[in-house]
Design a protein around this motif. Structure first.
Motif, short mmCIF file in Angstrom:
data_model
loop_
_atom_site.label_atom_id
_atom_site.label_comp_id
_atom_site.label_asym_id
_atom_site.label_seq_id
_atom_site.Cartn_x
_atom_site.Cartn_y
_atom_site.Cartn_z
N SER A 160 0.83 -1.20 0.00
CA SER A 160 0.00 0.00 0.00
C SER A 160 0.87 1.25 0.00
O SER A 160 0.59 2.21 -0.73
N LEU A 161 1.90 1.25 0.81
CA LEU A 161 2.81 2.39 0.85
C LEU A 161 3.51 2.57 -0.49
O LEU A 161 3.63 3.68 -0.99
N GLY A 162 3.94 1.48 -1.10
CA GLY A 162 4.59 1.55 -2.41
C GLY A 162 3.68 2.14 -3.47
O GLY A 162 4.11 2.95 -4.30
N GLY A 163 2.41 1.76 -3.46
CA GLY A 163 1.46 2.30 -4.42
C GLY A 163 1.26 3.79 -4.25
O GLY A 163 1.21 4.55 -5.23
N ARG A 164 1.15 4.25 -3.01
CA ARG A 164 0.99 5.69 -2.76
C ARG A 164 2.22 6.46 -3.19
O ARG A 164 2.11 7.57 -3.74
N VAL A 165 3.40 5.89 -2.96
CA VAL A 165 4.64 6.57 -3.37
C VAL A 165 4.68 6.72 -4.88
O VAL A 165 5.03 7.78 -5.40
N VAL A 166 4.33 5.67 -5.60
CA VAL A 166 4.37 5.72 -7.07
C VAL A 166 3.36 6.74 -7.60
O VAL A 166 3.67 7.53 -8.49
N VAL A 167 2.16 6.77 -7.06
CA VAL A 167 1.14 7.72 -7.52
C VAL A 167 1.59 9.16 -7.27
O VAL A 167 1.48 10.03 -8.15
N ASN A 168 2.12 9.42 -6.09
CA ASN A 168 2.59 10.78 -5.80
C ASN A 168 3.78 11.16 -6.68
O ASN A 168 3.87 12.31 -7.12
N ALA A 169 4.67 10.23 -6.94
CA ALA A 169 5.81 10.53 -7.81
C ALA A 169 5.34 10.86 -9.23
O ALA A 169 5.86 11.79 -9.86
N VAL A 170 4.36 10.13 -9.73
CA VAL A 170 3.82 10.41 -11.06
C VAL A 170 3.19 11.80 -11.11
O VAL A 170 3.40 12.56 -12.07
N LEU A 171 2.44 12.17 -10.09
CA LEU A 171 1.84 13.50 -10.06
C LEU A 171 2.90 14.60 -10.04
O LEU A 171 2.77 15.61 -10.76
N ILE A 172 3.94 14.41 -9.26
CA ILE A 172 5.01 15.42 -9.19
C ILE A 172 5.71 15.54 -10.54
O ILE A 172 5.98 16.65 -11.01
N VAL A 173 5.99 14.42 -11.18
CA VAL A 173 6.67 14.46 -12.48
C VAL A 173 5.81 15.14 -13.52
O VAL A 173 6.31 15.92 -14.34
#
Length: 110
Positions: free
Chosen positions: A47-60
């Motif tokens: 779950s933490l990994g999924g949230r990290v990936v989603v936030n990274a995509v938004l920032i990029v």
């Protein structure tokens, strides 16, 4: 009528079998609890990994839009600086905060 006669050896053997069954059952319960705890831990990690990936995509995406539209000066600094601050805060917190949950025997006694 038939009478049942049991020798002391048979009584001890039956008690030994019951003791072994109780120990096997207790060991199985402990293993089941350990497996359940490991499963909960892995689910939290995924779950933490999924949230990290989603936030990274938004920032990029935000950075890409600002840089491709010739963001200059303050806007470019904010687009690159704020995510860097958030990432450093998150990384520092993840590497320094640990949780200790002591095991209690006998339920939730206080």
């Amino acid at each position: 009528m038939n009478t049942i006669s049991v020798t002391p050896t048979q009584v001890l053997a039956a008690a030994g079998v019951l003791l072994v069954l109780a120990l096997v059952w207790r060991t199985g319960c402990r293993r089941a609890n350990a497996t359940a705890n490991a499963a909960r831990t892995s689910v939290r990690l995924i779950s933490l990994g999924g949230r990290v990936v989603v936030n990274a995509v938004l920032i990029v995406i935000v950075q890409w839009v600002i840089i491709t539209n010739r963001g200059e000066g303050c806007l470019l600094f904010v687009a690159l600086g704020v995510p860097a601050l958030l990432a450093s805060f998150t990384l520092t917190r993840a590497l320094t905060v640990t949780a200790y949950a002591p095991r209690r025997r006998g339920g939730d006694r206080k």
